[in-house]
Design a protein around this motif. Structure first.
Motif, mmCIF file in Angstrom:
data_model
loop_
_atom_site.group_PDB
_atom_site.id
_atom_site.type_symbol
_atom_site.label_atom_id
_atom_site.label_comp_id
_atom_site.label_asym_id
_atom_site.label_seq_id
_atom_site.Cartn_x
_atom_site.Cartn_y
_atom_site.Cartn_z
ATOM 1 N N TRP A 136 0.839 -1.207 0.000
ATOM 2 C CA TRP A 136 0.000 0.000 0.000
ATOM 3 C C TRP A 136 0.872 1.253 0.000
ATOM 4 C CZ3 TRP A 136 -0.685 4.372 2.838
ATOM 5 C CH2 TRP A 136 -1.830 5.120 2.585
ATOM 6 N N LYS A 177 2.471 1.697 -3.473
ATOM 7 C CA LYS A 177 1.478 2.131 -4.457
ATOM 8 C C LYS A 177 1.101 3.589 -4.220
ATOM 9 C CE LYS A 177 -2.723 0.474 -6.612
ATOM 10 N NZ LYS A 177 -3.738 -0.581 -6.626
ATOM 11 N N GLY A 180 2.258 7.318 -6.657
ATOM 12 C CA GLY A 180 1.348 8.323 -7.188
ATOM 13 C C GLY A 180 1.872 9.745 -7.059
ATOM 14 N N CYS A 204 4.543 -7.747 -3.071
ATOM 15 C CA CYS A 204 3.438 -8.503 -3.673
ATOM 16 C C CYS A 204 3.825 -9.956 -3.911
ATOM 17 C CB CYS A 204 3.006 -7.869 -4.989
ATOM 18 S SG CYS A 204 2.188 -6.289 -4.780
ATOM 19 N N THR A 226 1.157 -10.631 -11.063
ATOM 20 C CA THR A 226 1.436 -9.488 -10.198
ATOM 21 C C THR A 226 2.375 -8.520 -10.901
ATOM 22 O OG1 THR A 226 1.147 -10.839 -8.214
ATOM 23 C CG2 THR A 226 2.397 -8.792 -7.967
ATOM 24 N N ARG A 254 0.513 -6.670 -13.573
ATOM 25 C CA ARG A 254 -0.390 -5.655 -13.008
ATOM 26 C C ARG A 254 0.394 -4.424 -12.578
ATOM 27 N NH1 ARG A 254 -1.458 -4.716 -7.916
ATOM 28 N NH2 ARG A 254 -0.760 -6.736 -7.178
ATOM 29 N N ILE A 255 1.526 -4.631 -11.909
ATOM 30 C CA ILE A 255 2.365 -3.509 -11.464
ATOM 31 C C ILE A 255 2.878 -2.736 -12.677
ATOM 32 C CG2 ILE A 255 4.541 -2.902 -10.315
ATOM 33 C CD1 ILE A 255 3.979 -5.327 -8.430
ATOM 34 N N GLU A 270 1.495 -2.509 -15.673
ATOM 35 C CA GLU A 270 0.388 -1.772 -16.279
ATOM 36 C C GLU A 270 0.025 -0.536 -15.458
ATOM 37 O OE1 GLU A 270 -4.294 -2.556 -17.183
ATOM 38 O OE2 GLU A 270 -2.912 -4.219 -17.574
ATOM 39 N N GLU A 271 -0.028 -0.687 -14.136
ATOM 40 C CA GLU A 271 -0.390 0.436 -13.267
ATOM 41 C C GLU A 271 0.619 1.576 -13.339
ATOM 42 O OE1 GLU A 271 -0.808 -1.153 -9.323
ATOM 43 O OE2 GLU A 271 -2.664 -2.211 -9.816
ATOM 44 N N ASN A 272 1.871 1.254 -13.676
ATOM 45 C CA ASN A 272 2.930 2.266 -13.672
ATOM 46 C C ASN A 272 3.440 2.636 -15.054
ATOM 47 O OD1 ASN A 272 3.567 2.802 -10.691
ATOM 48 N ND2 ASN A 272 3.356 0.575 -10.812
#
Length: 192
Positions: free
Chosen positions: A57, A60, A64, A84, A95, A98-99, A101-103
């Motif tokens: 958390w 992440k 941001g 993770c 995992t 996903r990381i 893609e998110e970044n």
């Protein structure tokens, strides 16, 4: 600026994030509150299941931020990936994807970031305070150097770090009269 804003408002607008009486987010705001006990504040406990979940958390949340140096961002992506991976779900690649893609990075970047993070952590173990210096950009090291440190044998870590920090001192091994390169602690190598 943060302290000035808090004093102007007369209260803390964003709550401090806590888990089991441990401050998770808001360390700078908390330090200001310590200096100004008259300022009203609230806390928001979050129901994390484990320390790893807290670390994920934090990473992440920190990713941001807009004011991260490239080294800080890479370190956080690596830390996020590591935290993770400990979820024992056996879905490491999902995992990683996903990381990534998110970044907005590739899965290869996430995997390299994990090695970079490990190298920075090792550097800090060997020389406390070096992590902060590297991540702030005060000490210049390459991403490849930190990955090499992460991959170094335990007994070679100190020498590897010294070679990284002081490349001008590094002595390249030279072949002996037989043409064989002999380095202490390593198997002889033919130079071809």
């Amino acid at each position: 600026q943060l302290e000035e804003n808090i004093l102007k408002e007369g209260k803390l607008i964003s709550p401090l994030i806590v888990w089991n009486n441990t401050l998770v987010d808001g360390h700078s705001r908390y330090a200001i509150l310590q200096k100004h006990p008259e300022i009203y504040f609230s806390t928001m406990p979050l129901p994390f299941e484990s320390r790893e979940e807290v670390l994920a958390w934090i990473c992440k949340n920190q990713l941001g931020r807009r004011n991260l140096t490239p080294g800080q961002k890479l370190f956080l992506i690596g830390r996020f990936h590591r935290s993770c991976q400990t979820d024992n779900s056996g879905e490491t690649m999902k995992t990683c994807e996903r990381i990534a893609e998110e970044n907005g990075v590739s899965t290869a970047t996430v995997l390299r970031a994990s090695k970079y993070m490990k190298g920075v952590e090792i550097a800090d173990e060997l020389m406390p305070g070096l992590k902060q210096s590297i991540l702030s950009g005060q000490t210049k090291v390459s991403k490849a150097d930190m990955r090499n440190l992460a991959n170094a044998n335990y007994d070679d870590r100190k020498r590897t770090l010294q070679d990284i920090l002081h490349p001008e001192r590094k002595v390249e091994p030279k072949p002996d009269a037989d043409g064989i390169i002999r380095e202490p602690g390593k198997a002889p190598v033919m130079p071809f």
